[in-house]
Design a protein around this motif. Structure first.
Motif, PDB file in Angstrom:
ATOM      1  N   PHE A 133       9.861  -7.569   0.090  1.00  0.00           N
ATOM      2  CA  PHE A 133      10.281  -6.405   0.880  1.00  0.00           C
ATOM      3  C   PHE A 133      11.511  -5.754   0.249  1.00  0.00           C
ATOM      4  O   PHE A 133      11.605  -4.532   0.180  1.00  0.00           O
ATOM      5  N   GLU A 134      12.438  -6.568  -0.195  1.00  0.00           N
ATOM      6  CA  GLU A 134      13.672  -6.040  -0.782  1.00  0.00           C
ATOM      7  C   GLU A 134      13.384  -5.277  -2.080  1.00  0.00           C
ATOM      8  O   GLU A 134      13.896  -4.178  -2.297  1.00  0.00           O
ATOM      9  N   VAL A 135      12.560  -5.854  -2.936  1.00  0.00           N
ATOM     10  CA  VAL A 135      12.227  -5.211  -4.216  1.00  0.00           C
ATOM     11  C   VAL A 135      11.548  -3.866  -3.998  1.00  0.00           C
ATOM     12  O   VAL A 135      11.780  -2.909  -4.732  1.00  0.00           O
ATOM     13  N   HIS A 136      10.713  -3.781  -2.960  1.00  0.00           N
ATOM     14  CA  HIS A 136       9.910  -2.578  -2.740  1.00  0.00           C
ATOM     15  C   HIS A 136      10.445  -1.667  -1.636  1.00  0.00           C
ATOM     16  O   HIS A 136       9.800  -0.681  -1.284  1.00  0.00           O
ATOM     17  N   TRP A 154       0.860  -1.184   0.000  1.00  0.00           N
ATOM     18  CA  TRP A 154       0.000   0.000   0.000  1.00  0.00           C
ATOM     19  C   TRP A 154       0.896   1.233   0.000  1.00  0.00           C
ATOM     20  O   TRP A 154       2.026   1.177   0.461  1.00  0.00           O
ATOM     21  N   GLU A 155       0.352   2.335  -0.496  1.00  0.00           N
ATOM     22  CA  GLU A 155       1.038   3.620  -0.404  1.00  0.00           C
ATOM     23  C   GLU A 155       0.107   4.626   0.254  1.00  0.00           C
ATOM     24  O   GLU A 155      -1.116   4.494   0.184  1.00  0.00           O
ATOM     25  N   VAL A 156       0.716   5.612   0.890  1.00  0.00           N
ATOM     26  CA  VAL A 156      -0.047   6.680   1.531  1.00  0.00           C
ATOM     27  C   VAL A 156       0.235   7.971   0.783  1.00  0.00           C
ATOM     28  O   VAL A 156       1.389   8.323   0.542  1.00  0.00           O
ATOM     29  N   GLU A 157      -0.830   8.633   0.401  1.00  0.00           N
ATOM     30  CA  GLU A 157      -0.711   9.913  -0.289  1.00  0.00           C
ATOM     31  C   GLU A 157      -1.740  10.863   0.315  1.00  0.00           C
ATOM     32  O   GLU A 157      -2.941  10.562   0.317  1.00  0.00           O
ATOM     33  N   ASP A 158      -1.257  11.953   0.857  1.00  0.00           N
ATOM     34  CA  ASP A 158      -2.130  12.944   1.493  1.00  0.00           C
ATOM     35  C   ASP A 158      -3.023  12.309   2.561  1.00  0.00           C
ATOM     36  O   ASP A 158      -4.208  12.632   2.671  1.00  0.00           O
ATOM     37  N   GLY A 159      -2.459  11.373   3.317  1.00  0.00           N
ATOM     38  CA  GLY A 159      -3.197  10.728   4.397  1.00  0.00           C
ATOM     39  C   GLY A 159      -4.147   9.632   3.967  1.00  0.00           C
ATOM     40  O   GLY A 159      -4.810   9.010   4.794  1.00  0.00           O
ATOM     41  N   GLU A 160      -4.233   9.370   2.676  1.00  0.00           N
ATOM     42  CA  GLU A 160      -5.105   8.324   2.140  1.00  0.00           C
ATOM     43  C   GLU A 160      -4.276   7.089   1.805  1.00  0.00           C
ATOM     44  O   GLU A 160      -3.185   7.200   1.247  1.00  0.00           O
ATOM     45  N   TYR A 161      -4.807   5.904   2.111  1.00  0.00           N
ATOM     46  CA  TYR A 161      -4.121   4.635   1.850  1.00  0.00           C
ATOM     47  C   TYR A 161      -4.673   4.017   0.574  1.00  0.00           C
ATOM     48  O   TYR A 161      -5.890   3.899   0.419  1.00  0.00           O
ATOM     49  N   PHE A 162      -3.749   3.617  -0.322  1.00  0.00           N
ATOM     50  CA  PHE A 162      -4.136   3.036  -1.602  1.00  0.00           C
ATOM     51  C   PHE A 162      -3.367   1.751  -1.865  1.00  0.00           C
ATOM     52  O   PHE A 162      -2.138   1.732  -1.717  1.00  0.00           O
ATOM     53  N   PRO A 163      -4.065   0.677  -2.285  1.00  0.00           N
ATOM     54  CA  PRO A 163      -3.328  -0.519  -2.689  1.00  0.00           C
ATOM     55  C   PRO A 163      -2.618  -0.234  -4.008  1.00  0.00           C
ATOM     56  O   PRO A 163      -3.159   0.433  -4.885  1.00  0.00           O
ATOM     57  N   THR A 164      -1.391  -0.714  -4.122  1.00  0.00           N
ATOM     58  CA  THR A 164      -0.610  -0.457  -5.338  1.00  0.00           C
ATOM     59  C   THR A 164      -0.837  -1.518  -6.411  1.00  0.00           C
ATOM     60  O   THR A 164      -0.456  -1.325  -7.556  1.00  0.00           O
ATOM     61  N   GLY A 207       5.627   3.497   1.722  1.00  0.00           N
ATOM     62  CA  GLY A 207       5.153   2.132   1.518  1.00  0.00           C
ATOM     63  C   GLY A 207       4.666   1.497   2.814  1.00  0.00           C
ATOM     64  O   GLY A 207       5.266   1.669   3.876  1.00  0.00           O
ATOM     65  N   TRP A 208       3.570   0.777   2.711  1.00  0.00           N
ATOM     66  CA  TRP A 208       2.974   0.040   3.827  1.00  0.00           C
ATOM     67  C   TRP A 208       2.653  -1.359   3.336  1.00  0.00           C
ATOM     68  O   TRP A 208       2.518  -1.588   2.132  1.00  0.00           O
ATOM     69  N   VAL A 209       2.525  -2.297   4.257  1.00  0.00           N
ATOM     70  CA  VAL A 209       2.282  -3.678   3.861  1.00  0.00           C
ATOM     71  C   VAL A 209       1.191  -4.298   4.743  1.00  0.00           C
ATOM     72  O   VAL A 209       1.098  -4.001   5.926  1.00  0.00           O
ATOM     73  N   THR A 210       0.372  -5.133   4.115  1.00  0.00           N
ATOM     74  CA  THR A 210      -0.611  -5.934   4.842  1.00  0.00           C
ATOM     75  C   THR A 210      -0.220  -7.396   4.705  1.00  0.00           C
ATOM     76  O   THR A 210       0.528  -7.771   3.790  1.00  0.00           O
ATOM     77  N   PHE A 211      -0.728  -8.210   5.615  1.00  0.00           N
ATOM     78  CA  PHE A 211      -0.477  -9.653   5.584  1.00  0.00           C
ATOM     79  C   PHE A 211      -1.807 -10.392   5.552  1.00  0.00           C
ATOM     80  O   PHE A 211      -2.718 -10.067   6.308  1.00  0.00           O
ATOM     81  N   VAL A 212      -1.895 -11.377   4.668  1.00  0.00           N
ATOM     82  CA  VAL A 212      -3.070 -12.237   4.615  1.00  0.00           C
ATOM     83  C   VAL A 212      -2.791 -13.426   5.505  1.00  0.00           C
ATOM     84  O   VAL A 212      -1.853 -14.191   5.244  1.00  0.00           O
ATOM     85  N   VAL A 213      -3.569 -13.554   6.575  1.00  0.00           N
ATOM     86  CA  VAL A 213      -3.347 -14.632   7.538  1.00  0.00           C
ATOM     87  C   VAL A 213      -4.655 -15.358   7.830  1.00  0.00           C
ATOM     88  O   VAL A 213      -5.738 -14.788   7.694  1.00  0.00           O
ATOM     89  N   ALA A 214      -4.524 -16.601   8.207  1.00  0.00           N
ATOM     90  CA  ALA A 214      -5.641 -17.402   8.698  1.00  0.00           C
ATOM     91  C   ALA A 214      -5.165 -18.004  10.012  1.00  0.00           C
ATOM     92  O   ALA A 214      -4.328 -18.898  10.020  1.00  0.00           O
ATOM     93  N   VAL A 215      -5.617 -17.448  11.102  1.00  0.00           N
ATOM     94  CA  VAL A 215      -5.135 -17.848  12.427  1.00  0.00           C
ATOM     95  C   VAL A 215      -6.097 -18.840  13.048  1.00  0.00           C
ATOM     96  O   VAL A 215      -7.272 -18.695  13.006  1.00  0.00           O
TER      97      VAL A 215
END
Length: 116
Positions: free
Chosen positions: A99-102, A60-70, A108-116
């Motif tokens: 993580f290295e590529v980006h 995700w990226e943040v622009e002007d306080g808004e979060y957008f998936p890239t 930049g922000w990151v989310t994780f898809v998990v099933a706990v």
């Protein structure tokens, strides 16, 4: 509020990492927590140490306080008969490579898809 699996993710990670997370439910309509990209490897390590193997993650990226998936993401398919150790290793390699590529993505922000 984020979904139950995401709430459990927050219980697993350190309070310091949790403090820097952002709940995207109200900000972007996604029932996930988002972490600064620089915290991605630490969040991943905490999850793997707790026995939680993420299915993937999104940038995700943040622009002007808004979060957008890239549209950039990583995902590791399950392989029938694969050992947990092999799965953990494949997920680790895929996520760390992502993580290295980006790493240079500003805001930049990151989310994780998990099933706990």
């Amino acid at each position: 509020m984020a979904n139950a699996d995401q709430v459990e993710l927050m219980r697993i990670i350190s309070p310091e990492l949790a403090e820097r997370a952002v709940d995207l439910t109200q900000r972007a309509g996604s029932s996930e927590f988002c972490f600064p990209l620089g915290d991605g490897e630490s969040v991943l390590a905490a999850l793997l140490e707790a026995g939680v193997v993420p299915l993937g993650g999104d940038l995700w990226e943040v622009e002007d306080g808004e979060y957008f998936p890239t549209g950039e993401s990583w995902y590791v398919n399950s392989i029938e008969g694969e050992s947990v150790v092999d799965r953990v290793n494949r997920v680790g390699v895929a996520a760390r490579s992502f993580f290295e590529v980006h790493r240079a993505v500003e805001n930049g922000w990151v989310t994780f898809v998990v099933a706990v």
